[in-house]
Design a protein around this motif. Structure first.
Motif, PDB file in Angstrom:
ATOM      1  N   ALA A 190     119.018 153.141  53.631  1.00 38.43           N
ATOM      2  CA  ALA A 190     119.975 152.354  53.323  1.00 38.43           C
ATOM      3  C   ALA A 190     120.877 151.989  53.840  1.00 38.43           C
ATOM      4  O   ALA A 190     121.330 151.012  54.416  1.00 38.43           O
ATOM      5  N   ALA A 191     121.961 152.815  53.903  1.00 41.05           N
ATOM      6  CA  ALA A 191     123.259 153.048  54.152  1.00 41.05           C
ATOM      7  C   ALA A 191     123.687 153.971  55.101  1.00 41.05           C
ATOM      8  O   ALA A 191     124.892 153.805  56.244  1.00 41.05           O
ATOM      9  N   GLN A 239     125.664 155.506  44.493  1.00 37.50           N
ATOM     10  CA  GLN A 239     124.781 154.153  44.977  1.00 37.50           C
ATOM     11  C   GLN A 239     125.981 153.522  45.021  1.00 37.50           C
ATOM     12  O   GLN A 239     126.368 152.338  46.090  1.00 37.50           O
ATOM     13  N   GLN A 240     127.103 153.506  44.484  1.00 32.27           N
ATOM     14  CA  GLN A 240     128.340 152.798  44.523  1.00 32.27           C
ATOM     15  C   GLN A 240     129.197 153.080  46.074  1.00 32.27           C
ATOM     16  O   GLN A 240     129.647 152.368  46.461  1.00 32.27           O
ATOM     17  N   GLN A 241     129.564 153.837  45.967  1.00 33.69           N
ATOM     18  CA  GLN A 241     129.774 154.360  47.449  1.00 33.69           C
ATOM     19  C   GLN A 241     129.384 154.139  49.043  1.00 33.69           C
ATOM     20  O   GLN A 241     129.725 153.762  49.841  1.00 33.69           O
ATOM     21  N   LEU A 242     127.917 154.299  48.534  1.00 34.22           N
ATOM     22  CA  LEU A 242     127.321 154.086  50.097  1.00 34.22           C
ATOM     23  C   LEU A 242     127.363 152.789  50.084  1.00 34.22           C
ATOM     24  O   LEU A 242     126.789 152.018  51.149  1.00 34.22           O
ATOM     25  N   ALA A 243     127.614 151.893  48.636  1.00 34.96           N
ATOM     26  CA  ALA A 243     127.643 150.181  48.953  1.00 34.96           C
ATOM     27  C   ALA A 243     128.895 149.685  49.233  1.00 34.96           C
ATOM     28  O   ALA A 243     128.962 148.664  50.109  1.00 34.96           O
ATOM     29  N   PRO A 253     131.453 153.597  53.395  1.00 33.92           N
ATOM     30  CA  PRO A 253     130.433 154.992  52.645  1.00 33.92           C
ATOM     31  C   PRO A 253     130.323 156.118  53.505  1.00 33.92           C
ATOM     32  O   PRO A 253     130.234 156.053  54.617  1.00 33.92           O
ATOM     33  N   PRO A 254     130.110 157.113  52.554  1.00 31.40           N
ATOM     34  CA  PRO A 254     130.367 158.311  53.182  1.00 31.40           C
ATOM     35  C   PRO A 254     128.924 158.448  54.252  1.00 31.40           C
ATOM     36  O   PRO A 254     128.003 157.895  54.732  1.00 31.40           O
ATOM     37  N   LYS A 255     129.283 158.990  54.996  1.00 28.56           N
ATOM     38  CA  LYS A 255     128.098 159.515  56.505  1.00 28.56           C
ATOM     39  C   LYS A 255     126.860 160.857  55.906  1.00 28.56           C
ATOM     40  O   LYS A 255     125.669 160.506  56.453  1.00 28.56           O
ATOM     41  N   MET A 256     127.679 161.588  55.017  1.00 27.74           N
ATOM     42  CA  MET A 256     126.731 162.584  54.689  1.00 27.74           C
ATOM     43  C   MET A 256     126.457 162.727  52.901  1.00 27.74           C
ATOM     44  O   MET A 256     128.085 163.001  52.771  1.00 27.74           O
ATOM     45  N   VAL A 257     125.816 163.137  53.241  1.00 28.58           N
ATOM     46  CA  VAL A 257     125.668 163.741  50.812  1.00 28.58           C
ATOM     47  C   VAL A 257     125.215 164.622  51.047  1.00 28.58           C
ATOM     48  O   VAL A 257     124.281 165.035  51.609  1.00 28.58           O
ATOM     49  N   VAL A 258     125.560 165.619  50.124  1.00 29.30           N
ATOM     50  CA  VAL A 258     125.302 167.464  49.793  1.00 29.30           C
ATOM     51  C   VAL A 258     125.137 167.408  48.309  1.00 29.30           C
ATOM     52  O   VAL A 258     125.536 167.125  47.748  1.00 29.30           O
TER      53      VAL A 258
END
Length: 342
Positions: free
Chosen positions: A221-222, A182-186, A190-195
């Protein structure tokens, strides 16, 4: 005197970690003769594909071997294009009958409605198709430690080594730290992709439905994609349930390799939000299927025709065969868990 100048390999491949499976096999080959060595590096089941599937593949090959003159109306052209032959190129998305069966499977078993399917030569190719379609080398991508090594290698060899963010897992249960995510996405970049691999390779940890839904909502949301690798979806125990998120920013990877004992046949597939699903989300310009077909055509042209026929027969044979095989691993699982207990 002129010094010889030799061509060099790419910086991308030099920045790519060596495959752990190859390294492990080399170490095992170098072990002293007579000394038993056990590798835990690769998930290889001990069973073969369902008997009905191998029988169907053998029958198909018998038909192909006896098809006669390829230009004959009674021979090859009919077998290749109209009778399920295997010698010609097939549709990029996969054998239509298999694609339809998989769309039904992901709707009934995984709750993925409004999704489309693309068949690939294994789940690794599925991930590469997705990665090349969704992110550029400068886009940040999150992998959680410990990660599946081929995911990292794919990102490294396409120039994204410096853009990978390795997220932590909680030390007490090895679940991804969603607070960190959540911290990274906010953040400002922010990252564009999470695996996320679920159940996890290599830990085997199974995430709850609430964890997965939370991760998907955070990513949405991000403006980030969530990739869920479900290769081990059938390997769940003790009344646990595997969950798939049905959301317009979530793309799924599946495989026939493990549960169906089809490691060498190389059949995986992608389940991705269909155009109507994306349209309802306001993503009218996002045409995932069209973009992924560019990658599919370049890397593979089409999945293996024979392997797809076997996969279809395996799917049609029902789940009782694989359920019994996986259930028989329960004793092995308990032995390992006991050995690793403090």
């Amino acid at each position: 005197m002129h010094l010889l100048c030799f061509p060099q390999v790419s910086r991308r491949v030099q920045a790519t970690a060596p495959p752990v499976i190859v390294t492990t096999k080399q170490l095992m080959a170098a072990a002293p003769s007579g000394r038993p060595v056990l590798s835990l590096a690769q998930g290889v089941v001990h069973w073969r594909p369902p008997p009905a599937a191998t029988a169907a593949a053998a029958e198909l090959m018998a038909v192909v071997d006896g098809q006669g003159d390829i230009h004959s109306s009674e021979g090859g052209m009919r077998a290749v294009f109209g009778g399920g032959g295997v010698n010609s190129y097939g549709p990029a998305d996969g054998l239509p009958a298999l694609v339809d069966a998989l769309k039904q499977k992901i709707a009934d078993k995984n709750g993925l409605h409004g999704y489309e399917v693309m068949v690939t030569n294994g789940a690794n190719q599925a991930f590469v198709n997705i990665m090349l379609t969704l992110v550029d080398s400068s886009d940040k991508v999150v992998l959680f430690t410990p990660y599946y090594f081929n995911h990292l290698m794919a990102l490294q060899m396409t120039g994204g080594a410096d853009s990978v963010l390795l997220g932590p897992c909680h030390s007490d249960n090895q679940h991804p730290d969603l607070g960190w995510l959540q911290q990274q996405l906010a953040g400002p970049d922010p990252p564009k992709m999470v695996v996320i691999v679920n159940p996890c390779n290599p830990t085997g940890v199974l995430l709850s439905a609430s964890e997965l839904e939370s991760a998907a909502s955070m990513c949405a949301a991000a403006g980030a994609w969530l990739i869920l690798d479900n290769t081990y979806e059938d390997f769940v125990y003790n009344d646990s349930k595997h969950h798939c998120v049905c959301k317009d920013n979530v793309v799924h990877v599946f495989s026939f390799s493990k549960a169906y004992g089809m490691m060498g046949w190389r059949v995986g597939y992608i389940a991705y939000p269909g155009q109507e699903m994306l349209r309802q989300a306001g993503l009218t310009d996002c045409r995932l299927g069209d973009e992924m077909r560019k990658i599919q055509d370049t890397l593979a042209i089409c999945p293996s025709q024979l392997a797809q026929h076997l996969a279809l027969a395996a799917l049609q044979s029902g789940s009782s065969y694989i359920q019994q095989q996986i259930a028989d691993l329960q004793h092995n699982r308990e032995l390992i868990a006991d050995a690793l207990s403090p």
